[in-house]
Design an enzyme around this catalytic site. Sequence first.
Site, PDB file in Angstrom:
ATOM      1  N   GLU A 183       0.837  -1.204   0.000  1.00 57.94           N
ATOM      2  CA  GLU A 183       0.000   0.000   0.000  1.00 57.94           C
ATOM      3  C   GLU A 183       0.875   1.259   0.000  1.00 57.94           C
ATOM      4  O   GLU A 183       0.672   2.182  -0.795  1.00 57.94           O
ATOM      5  CB  GLU A 183      -0.906  -0.040   1.250  1.00 57.94           C
TER       6      GLU A 183
ATOM      7  N   THR B  31      -1.742   3.830   8.679  1.00 57.29           N
ATOM      8  CA  THR B  31      -1.017   4.978   8.141  1.00 57.29           C
ATOM      9  C   THR B  31       0.311   4.493   7.584  1.00 57.29           C
ATOM     10  O   THR B  31       0.903   3.561   8.130  1.00 57.29           O
ATOM     11  CB  THR B  31      -0.838   6.069   9.233  1.00 57.29           C
ATOM     12  N   GLN B  32       0.745   5.106   6.469  1.00 54.06           N
ATOM     13  CA  GLN B  32       1.976   4.673   5.813  1.00 54.06           C
ATOM     14  C   GLN B  32       2.971   5.819   5.654  1.00 54.06           C
ATOM     15  O   GLN B  32       2.565   6.962   5.443  1.00 54.06           O
ATOM     16  CB  GLN B  32       1.691   4.126   4.397  1.00 54.06           C
TER      17      GLN B  32
HETATM   18  O1  LIG Z   1      -8.486   8.129  -3.772  1.00 53.14           O
HETATM   19  C1  LIG Z   1      -8.639   8.916  -2.843  1.00 53.14           C
HETATM   20  N1  LIG Z   1      -8.757  10.236  -3.060  1.00 53.14           N
HETATM   21  C2  LIG Z   1      -8.921  11.138  -2.053  1.00 53.14           C
HETATM   22  N2  LIG Z   1      -8.970  10.789  -0.769  1.00 53.14           N
HETATM   23  C3  LIG Z   1      -8.864   9.504  -0.472  1.00 53.14           C
HETATM   24  C4  LIG Z   1      -8.690   8.509  -1.464  1.00 53.14           C
HETATM   25  N3  LIG Z   1      -8.605   7.334  -0.860  1.00 53.14           N
HETATM   26  C5  LIG Z   1      -8.704   7.579   0.459  1.00 53.14           C
HETATM   27  N4  LIG Z   1      -8.878   8.880   0.704  1.00 53.14           N
HETATM   28  C6  LIG Z   1      -8.994   9.517   2.014  1.00 53.14           C
HETATM   29  O2  LIG Z   1      -8.481   8.590   2.967  1.00 53.14           O
HETATM   30  C7  LIG Z   1      -9.133   8.761   4.218  1.00 53.14           C
HETATM   31  C8  LIG Z   1      -9.763   7.484   4.653  1.00 53.14           C
HETATM   32  O3  LIG Z   1      -8.862   6.417   4.524  1.00 53.14           O
HETATM   33  P1  LIG Z   1      -9.342   4.965   4.085  1.00 53.14           P
HETATM   34  O4  LIG Z   1     -10.813   4.813   4.172  1.00 53.14           O
HETATM   35  O5  LIG Z   1      -8.733   4.677   2.759  1.00 53.14           O
HETATM   36  O6  LIG Z   1      -8.686   4.104   5.239  1.00 53.14           O
HETATM   37  P2  LIG Z   1      -7.526   3.032   5.186  1.00 53.14           P
HETATM   38  O7  LIG Z   1      -6.533   3.524   4.159  1.00 53.14           O
HETATM   39  O8  LIG Z   1      -6.941   3.034   6.562  1.00 53.14           O
HETATM   40  O9  LIG Z   1      -8.164   1.758   4.802  1.00 53.14           O
HETATM   41  C9  LIG Z   1     -10.154   9.855   3.999  1.00 53.14           C
HETATM   42  O10 LIG Z   1      -9.542  11.056   4.375  1.00 53.14           O
HETATM   43  C10 LIG Z   1     -10.372   9.817   2.495  1.00 53.14           C
HETATM   44  O11 LIG Z   1     -10.820  11.068   2.032  1.00 53.14           O
HETATM   45 CA   LIG Z   2      -6.561   4.439   2.090  1.00 50.67          CA
END
Ligand SMILES: O=c1[nH]cnc2c1ncn2[C@@H]1O[C@H](COP(=O)(O)OP(=O)(O)O)[C@@H](O)[C@H]1O
Ligand SMILES: [Ca+2]
Length: 456
Positions: free
Chosen positions: A196, A229-230
């Site tokens: 990721e 978080t990465q």
């Molecule tokens: O493709 C994207 N474009 C814009 N924002 C994104 C995108 N993918 C994730 N986000 C943002 O990432 C955050 C949520 O992270 P996510 O639901 O992907 O959790 P995770 O990465 O921990 O699984 C929110 O701030 C969302 O707006």
């Molecule tokens: Ca994400």
Amino acid sequence: MRKIPNNGNLRMTKVAYPLGLFVCLFIYVAYIKWHWASATQAFLGIPEVATGARRGQQSRSPPGTAARGPELFYGIMFDAGSTGTRVHVFQFSRQPGETPTLTHETFKALKPGLSAYADDVDKSTPGIQELLDIAKQDIPFDFWKATPLVLKATAGLRLLPGEKAQKLLRKVKEVFEASPFLVGDDCVSIMNGTDEGVSAWITVNFLTGSLKTPGRSNVGMLDLGGGSTQITFLPRFEGTLQTSPPGFLTSLQMFNRTYRLYSYSYLGLGLMSARLAVLGGEEGKPAEDGAELVSPCLSPGFRGEWEHAEVTYRVSGQEAAGNLYQLCARRVSEILRNKVHRTEEVKDVDFYAFSYYYDLAANVGLIDAEKGGSLVVGDFETAAKYVCRTAETQPPRSPFLCLDLTYVSSLLQGLGFPGDKVLKLTRRIDNVETSWALGATFHYIDSLSRQKSPTL
Ligand SMILES: O=c1[nH]cnc2c1ncn2[C@@H]1O[C@H](COP(=O)(O)OP(=O)(O)O)[C@@H](O)[C@H]1O
Ligand SMILES: [Ca+2]
């Protein structure tokens, strides 16, 4: 007085009529020509400006029938994030023997994330179908069966018990298999955290040009999701490679080069999971007997409910708290203690930050909500102190803002970012979402071309 006939006017009128007629005819012909051109363009779905290239001279022959000139192809990537599912439809163009160029992206996001349907997997279908329809509208019919369709899930599914996550993935695979796109056996999976981070690094370095132009300085990337978080960057100092713990370094082959990257994904330290930890709750478990989670990071006297991963928690602020920022920062540092690895080199690398870093900064006006911008890491601390201070005396418009800002500020400090370090916050570069999805798609295409011609 006698009126003198105005011969000049008469002559003008004689010339003006045919001239006017000619101008009208010219405008009409120009309009018809323009209208025809734009109607054709709309019909073919070719936008004016494309990322990295204009689409003017590309062949749109379906796969297998391409004549000479650049070949067009598509890829569909679903990002099943912890807070939402998104589709990215990428259009690429490739000259024979060259690396592909991204020419267009269509993006659509839905909430909640897939993990919200863990106990009723059938309910996940309409959302997936809606996003598949976006891909069908975007990709010409002739290309459907040659277009790979892939879903990768991140922290939401990583945090679910294994069997529940697998049930969800099986359901999505059924829906994918019934679609007209190209699906392989591994079309639906949980992505590992390092992939990721590395994929998001590829995206940002591709979009800023450093992957295609060797020698151009590359950038690091920080992504703050809901569940994880990465941090990923390319170390230049031998010391970083020597002092990084096992599991923090990874090798990437891309466009005929090999990169040794520093990359780590911290599961459970995404903003929503961190909120829960700071509040004292447990992932997936409602508090016993509906007990309240009392936190020093919430406004004293505040009482409310917070829903996370399908569980509703009752939350409240501590009474007579005192200095809210200090109390909250102490609690946050307990949560982060010994969890994150600090690297000295991060202060010497240019970093882009996405996702909740962006949303939070925009929320408190540190950057423009539409255009993004730059800030220094210390701005998060300044904003946290201000917001927490205000929350001591009046209930804030957003009850978690003091907690979130304090957390982000502590997390960045923990990773080794000094207060004066500049970060670039962006949602899109060249009209393309700065997410891991493009990098993962690119990596897939690149690995396919390596398999086809290992010497390339
Ligand atoms: O493709 C994207 N474009 C814009 N924002 C994104 C995108 N993918 C994730 N986000 C943002 O990432 C955050 C949520 O992270 P996510 O639901 O992907 O959790 P995770 O990465 O921990 O699984 C929110 O701030 C969302 O707006
Ligand atoms: Ca994400």
